[in-house]
Design an enzyme around this catalytic site. Structure first.
Site: not given
Length: 144
Positions: A97, A111
């Protein structure tokens, strides 16, 4: 790959003041690091999600639902690739991330794809656009 090559873990690079920045994080869990000790569960969920999306996609008619499901499939496969191929081990890899939304959470492009696809599906459903599917390949040819 670019985030891993260019960012240092824990070092924040502001993009839009404090609202949006780059921050490299290895996430062993799901959103908000929920289930950090059960990475294998998310691997199984990713495989099942990809299988269902492919199963529906081969029967799908119409571009609108194809785009929505394609976004979800792309995001699921992106995160699944991290789960399968990244350390600490096969099937239990940590997702990379790198997009920090203030101090709320850190996510990635996969995402964004998943959330966008789900939002499109909800918009289509609530606006009355139901998905159209080709008849099943296993359908009885004698049925009308």
């Amino acid at each position: 790959m670019l985030a891993i090559a260019q960012l240092s873990t824990g070092s924040r690079v502001p993009l839009v003041a404090d609202a949006l920045s780059l921050l490299l994080v290895r996430n062993p869990g799901a959103a908000f690091s929920v289930g950090s000790g059960s990475a294998w569960v998310f691997t199984v969920i990713g495989v099942l999600t990809a299988a269902v999306m492919i199963g529906v996609a081969v029967r799908l008619r119409g571009i609108r639902w194809g785009i929505a499901l394609g976004l979800i499939l792309g995001g699921a496969v992106g995160n699944l690739a991290d789960r399968l191929l990244k350390p600490p081990s096969f099937g239990q890899g940590h997702v990379t991330d790198f997009i920090a939304y203030g101090n709320l959470f850190v996510g990635n492009v996969a995402d964004i794809l998943i959330v966008s696809g789900v939002l499109l599906c909800l918009i289509f459903l609530f606006s009355g656009h139901k998905p159209r599917l080709h008849p099943s390949l296993n359908a009885d040819p004698n049925r009308g």
